[in-house]
Design a protein around this motif. Sequence first.
Motif, PDB file in Angstrom:
ATOM      1  N   ASN A   1       1.045  -1.111  -0.317  1.00 12.84           N
ATOM      2  CA  ASN A   1       0.416   0.766   0.352  1.00 12.84           C
ATOM      3  C   ASN A   1       0.755   1.024  -0.368  1.00 12.84           C
ATOM      4  O   ASN A   1       1.628   1.427   1.489  1.00 12.84           O
ATOM      5  N   PRO A   2       0.964   2.294  -1.072  1.00 12.69           N
ATOM      6  CA  PRO A   2       1.537   3.388  -1.324  1.00 12.69           C
ATOM      7  C   PRO A   2       0.989   4.300  -0.181  1.00 12.69           C
ATOM      8  O   PRO A   2       2.133   5.604   0.590  1.00 12.69           O
ATOM      9  N   GLY A   3       0.120   4.277   0.400  1.00 18.55           N
ATOM     10  CA  GLY A   3      -0.840   5.560   1.091  1.00 18.55           C
ATOM     11  C   GLY A   3      -0.196   5.131   2.789  1.00 18.55           C
ATOM     12  O   GLY A   3       0.289   4.557   2.769  1.00 18.55           O
ATOM     13  N   SER A   4      -1.223   5.909   3.247  1.00 15.74           N
ATOM     14  CA  SER A   4      -0.506   5.862   4.530  1.00 15.74           C
ATOM     15  C   SER A   4      -2.355   4.770   5.079  1.00 15.74           C
ATOM     16  O   SER A   4      -2.146   5.408   6.767  1.00 15.74           O
ATOM     17  N   ASN A   5      -2.959   4.799   4.643  1.00 19.69           N
ATOM     18  CA  ASN A   5      -4.606   4.289   5.362  1.00 19.69           C
ATOM     19  C   ASN A   5      -4.057   2.643   5.022  1.00 19.69           C
ATOM     20  O   ASN A   5      -5.316   1.980   4.763  1.00 19.69           O
ATOM     21  N   GLY A   6      -3.071   1.930   4.945  1.00 17.83           N
ATOM     22  CA  GLY A   6      -3.760  -0.172   5.052  1.00 17.83           C
ATOM     23  C   GLY A   6      -3.854  -0.712   5.795  1.00 17.83           C
ATOM     24  O   GLY A   6      -3.676  -0.335   6.984  1.00 17.83           O
ATOM     25  N   SER A   7      -3.812  -1.957   5.375  1.00 21.24           N
ATOM     26  CA  SER A   7      -3.901  -3.022   6.495  1.00 21.24           C
ATOM     27  C   SER A   7      -2.761  -2.857   7.777  1.00 21.24           C
ATOM     28  O   SER A   7      -2.759  -3.959   8.538  1.00 21.24           O
ATOM     29  N   ILE A   8      -1.580  -2.391   7.277  1.00 17.11           N
ATOM     30  CA  ILE A   8      -0.738  -3.663   8.007  1.00 17.11           C
ATOM     31  C   ILE A   8       0.157  -2.289   9.586  1.00 17.11           C
ATOM     32  O   ILE A   8       0.073  -2.815  10.303  1.00 17.11           O
ATOM     33  N   LYS A   9      -1.586  -1.874   9.286  1.00 15.02           N
ATOM     34  CA  LYS A   9      -1.632  -0.982  11.053  1.00 15.02           C
ATOM     35  C   LYS A   9      -2.528  -2.390  11.938  1.00 15.02           C
ATOM     36  O   LYS A   9      -1.741  -1.914  12.781  1.00 15.02           O
ATOM     37  N   GLN A  10      -3.138  -3.058  11.342  1.00 20.92           N
ATOM     38  CA  GLN A  10      -3.358  -3.974  12.598  1.00 20.92           C
ATOM     39  C   GLN A  10      -2.416  -5.093  12.380  1.00 20.92           C
ATOM     40  O   GLN A  10      -2.007  -4.725  13.565  1.00 20.92           O
ATOM     41  N   LEU A  11      -1.537  -5.269  11.747  1.00 22.96           N
ATOM     42  CA  LEU A  11      -0.234  -6.056  12.237  1.00 22.96           C
ATOM     43  C   LEU A  11       0.271  -5.138  12.790  1.00 22.96           C
ATOM     44  O   LEU A  11       1.232  -5.838  13.848  1.00 22.96           O
ATOM     45  N   GLU A  12       0.747  -4.257  12.771  1.00 19.15           N
ATOM     46  CA  GLU A  12       1.761  -3.361  14.045  1.00 19.15           C
ATOM     47  C   GLU A  12       1.231  -3.590  14.689  1.00 19.15           C
ATOM     48  O   GLU A  12       2.158  -3.894  16.394  1.00 19.15           O
ATOM     49  N   THR A  13      -0.362  -2.972  15.403  1.00 21.81           N
ATOM     50  CA  THR A  13      -0.878  -3.441  16.542  1.00 21.81           C
ATOM     51  C   THR A  13      -0.734  -4.234  16.773  1.00 21.81           C
ATOM     52  O   THR A  13      -0.037  -4.826  18.308  1.00 21.81           O
ATOM     53  N   TYR A  14      -0.541  -5.404  16.564  1.00 18.47           N
ATOM     54  CA  TYR A  14      -0.493  -6.567  16.637  1.00 18.47           C
ATOM     55  C   TYR A  14       0.900  -7.118  17.338  1.00 18.47           C
ATOM     56  O   TYR A  14       1.940  -8.010  17.958  1.00 18.47           O
ATOM     57  N   PHE A  15       1.705  -6.829  16.272  1.00 15.18           N
ATOM     58  CA  PHE A  15       3.364  -7.061  16.675  1.00 15.18           C
ATOM     59  C   PHE A  15       3.588  -6.163  17.682  1.00 15.18           C
ATOM     60  O   PHE A  15       4.245  -7.000  18.466  1.00 15.18           O
ATOM     61  N   ASP A  16       3.135  -5.432  18.107  1.00 16.59           N
ATOM     62  CA  ASP A  16       3.571  -4.978  19.463  1.00 16.59           C
ATOM     63  C   ASP A  16       2.746  -5.000  21.141  1.00 16.59           C
ATOM     64  O   ASP A  16       3.394  -5.310  22.096  1.00 16.59           O
ATOM     65  N   SER A  17       1.539  -5.663  20.529  1.00 14.66           N
ATOM     66  CA  SER A  17       0.859  -5.988  21.374  1.00 14.66           C
ATOM     67  C   SER A  17       2.098  -7.282  21.998  1.00 14.66           C
ATOM     68  O   SER A  17       2.341  -7.920  23.359  1.00 14.66           O
ATOM     69  N   VAL A  18       2.672  -8.025  21.120  1.00 17.48           N
ATOM     70  CA  VAL A  18       3.611  -9.340  20.865  1.00 17.48           C
ATOM     71  C   VAL A  18       4.870  -9.231  21.684  1.00 17.48           C
ATOM     72  O   VAL A  18       5.868  -9.341  22.771  1.00 17.48           O
ATOM     73  N   TRP A  19       5.370  -7.834  21.463  1.00 22.72           N
ATOM     74  CA  TRP A  19       6.760  -7.409  21.282  1.00 22.72           C
ATOM     75  C   TRP A  19       7.292  -7.437  23.177  1.00 22.72           C
ATOM     76  O   TRP A  19       7.744  -6.701  23.159  1.00 22.72           O
ATOM     77  N   TYR A  20       6.085  -6.166  22.973  1.00 20.96           N
ATOM     78  CA  TYR A  20       6.474  -5.612  24.839  1.00 20.96           C
ATOM     79  C   TYR A  20       5.598  -6.534  26.119  1.00 20.96           C
ATOM     80  O   TYR A  20       5.426  -6.114  27.092  1.00 20.96           O
ATOM     81  N   MET A  21       5.282  -8.081  25.217  1.00 20.07           N
ATOM     82  CA  MET A  21       5.107  -9.015  26.748  1.00 20.07           C
ATOM     83  C   MET A  21       5.933  -9.429  27.590  1.00 20.07           C
ATOM     84  O   MET A  21       7.204  -9.152  27.348  1.00 20.07           O
ATOM     85  N   GLY A  22       6.035  -8.854  28.794  1.00 21.39           N
ATOM     86  CA  GLY A  22       6.552  -9.820  29.793  1.00 21.39           C
ATOM     87  C   GLY A  22       8.001 -11.003  29.444  1.00 21.39           C
ATOM     88  O   GLY A  22       8.557 -10.987  30.006  1.00 21.39           O
ATOM     89  N   ILE A  23       7.036 -11.762  28.695  1.00 24.05           N
ATOM     90  CA  ILE A  23       7.338 -13.158  28.325  1.00 24.05           C
ATOM     91  C   ILE A  23       8.819 -12.391  27.472  1.00 24.05           C
ATOM     92  O   ILE A  23       8.960 -13.820  27.313  1.00 24.05           O
ATOM     93  N   CYS A  24       8.508 -11.527  26.407  1.00 24.44           N
ATOM     94  CA  CYS A  24       9.368 -11.928  25.922  1.00 24.44           C
ATOM     95  C   CYS A  24      11.058 -11.380  26.451  1.00 24.44           C
ATOM     96  O   CYS A  24      11.071 -10.025  26.855  1.00 24.44           O
ATOM     97  N   ARG A  25      12.612 -12.251  25.640  1.00 21.94           N
ATOM     98  CA  ARG A  25      13.576 -11.173  26.398  1.00 21.94           C
ATOM     99  C   ARG A  25      14.491 -11.226  25.425  1.00 21.94           C
ATOM    100  O   ARG A  25      14.226 -11.691  23.691  1.00 21.94           O
ATOM    101  N   LEU A  26      15.172 -10.331  25.637  1.00 22.01           N
ATOM    102  CA  LEU A  26      16.402  -9.564  23.984  1.00 22.01           C
ATOM    103  C   LEU A  26      17.023 -10.711  23.729  1.00 22.01           C
ATOM    104  O   LEU A  26      17.814 -11.623  25.148  1.00 22.01           O
ATOM    105  N   PHE A  27      17.437 -11.625  22.938  1.00 18.72           N
ATOM    106  CA  PHE A  27      18.916 -11.861  22.447  1.00 18.72           C
ATOM    107  C   PHE A  27      19.790 -11.408  22.178  1.00 18.72           C
ATOM    108  O   PHE A  27      20.311 -10.756  21.353  1.00 18.72           O
ATOM    109  N   HIS A  28      20.853 -11.558  23.382  1.00 13.38           N
ATOM    110  CA  HIS A  28      22.281 -11.504  23.609  1.00 13.38           C
ATOM    111  C   HIS A  28      22.595 -10.372  23.041  1.00 13.38           C
ATOM    112  O   HIS A  28      22.937  -9.801  21.736  1.00 13.38           O
ATOM    113  N   ASP A  29      22.179  -8.677  23.568  1.00  7.70           N
ATOM    114  CA  ASP A  29      23.241  -7.699  23.114  1.00  7.70           C
ATOM    115  C   ASP A  29      23.830  -7.119  23.672  1.00  7.70           C
ATOM    116  O   ASP A  29      23.594  -5.856  23.278  1.00  7.70           O
TER     117      ASP A  29
END
Length: 472
Positions: free
Chosen positions: A201-229
């Motif tokens: 989607n070349p615009g700014s109103n794409g369905s990628i926003k649904q996926l971004e919201t989902y990703f953030d909901s998992v990425w910031y979960m307490g059970i997720c830990r950084l890998f060798h940073d």
Amino acid sequence: MDFFKKHRFGCLIIAAVLYLFVGAMAPFAIYPEISEQTKAMVSTEHFFENTASGDRAMILETGQSAWEERIRLIDKAEKRIVLTTFDMREGQSTEDVLSVILHKADEGVSVKILIDGISVFLRMEGRPVFYALSTHPNVEIKIYNPVNILLPWRLQGRMHDKYMMVDEKAYLLGGRNSFDYFIGNYETENNSLDREVLVYNPGSNGSIKQLETYFDSVWYMGICRLFHDDSRLAAHPRVVEQRKILEERYTCLRENHPELFEDYDYAEVTCPVDGVKLVTNPTGIYAKEPVVFYIISELMKGAGERVDLHTPYIVCNDYMYEKLAEVADDVQNPRMVINSVENGDNIVASSDYLWNKPSVIDIGFDLYEYDGGTSTHGKSIVIDDDIAIVGSYNFDLRSSYMDTEMMLVVKSPGLAAELQSNMDILERDCRHVVDAEKDEVPEHLNVTELPVGQYMIMRLIGLVLKPFRFVI
């Protein structure tokens, strides 16, 4: 008491095994039911209301197309790359993709990679190629639910999602894991058929926003830990060497495949989309409502004439059998394609099918078993002539009740036609199941019979696992 004193070591081993086994199994032994809240979420009539517009989409049917579009999309990144996968392993295609990601990180692009803990534990620990990325200042790699053998009740909660996002303009999502078995055209001992959908989607109103919201909901979960940073690891000789290898590989990719690094107009190769909806399971690590199964089943029930469902294997409880039977009752032409026992690469699921084939037949779908010689791993559905569904969800108990899962529901006659065409090609190499003992086999198809010994072993596996089907 004397017995325990004499056999203390043996008793400790038995106690440890029981602790691990019961701890790993007990949280999933009871199937959660669909809540009224979840049921209220689903209205097939209004399913695509308030979805974004302007998306265009295409199917990535081959491992080579998956490889090409990953490199092409990553190269076009200007601000952000997100990669999520259940399984990442060392290999040629992995190094190709990581080399381009590393180059973009050097250019200042933010990179986030999220990988399931079991894959990290088995496939990534101790491998410098992954440290070359994790120690980069513009790269974060996180582990979903890291393996901790002392907490067995957490071991089974796995993240089965597979997708990649680039900036705000494009993403791909499907069933492919991130290694040579699924991606690219490199020579491997085994490979698998799979598919993904690419949304642009070349615009700014794409369905990628649904996926971004989902990703953030998992990425910031307490059970997720950084890998060798740890930045100190970046100076380790093997990591320095691996980073140099990736840099050289990137140079070779540009020289050997210049077309992947040129300007590219996705509008010319994609078809228009009328609506997109991301369907996901709950994201926690314990037993889940079968949200994806329920919503997809309801969508299939709403079909006017036809449902064509491809799943690598099928493992159901009574509730799933009943829901799928409702689909078969409501739809004129329901069809299901699974791997044959001889063709599949999941011995546990195939062993279960040997025992439960009559129940699968009784669902009422027109049942086909794929015998093309290469196991199919794709999870796809076409409903009538205008809805295409692609994602990570297998029609089994683990995907329904245990793992995170996702399916992308796309309303698009063009994409549905493209997906159906690909599915039709696969179905040419299927035998039609008439009943539990009889198949109709196309003349050109040579079905390899299971050796007697392997058949008996699979029957035994299916029998032993009957009390534990909820983890299959």
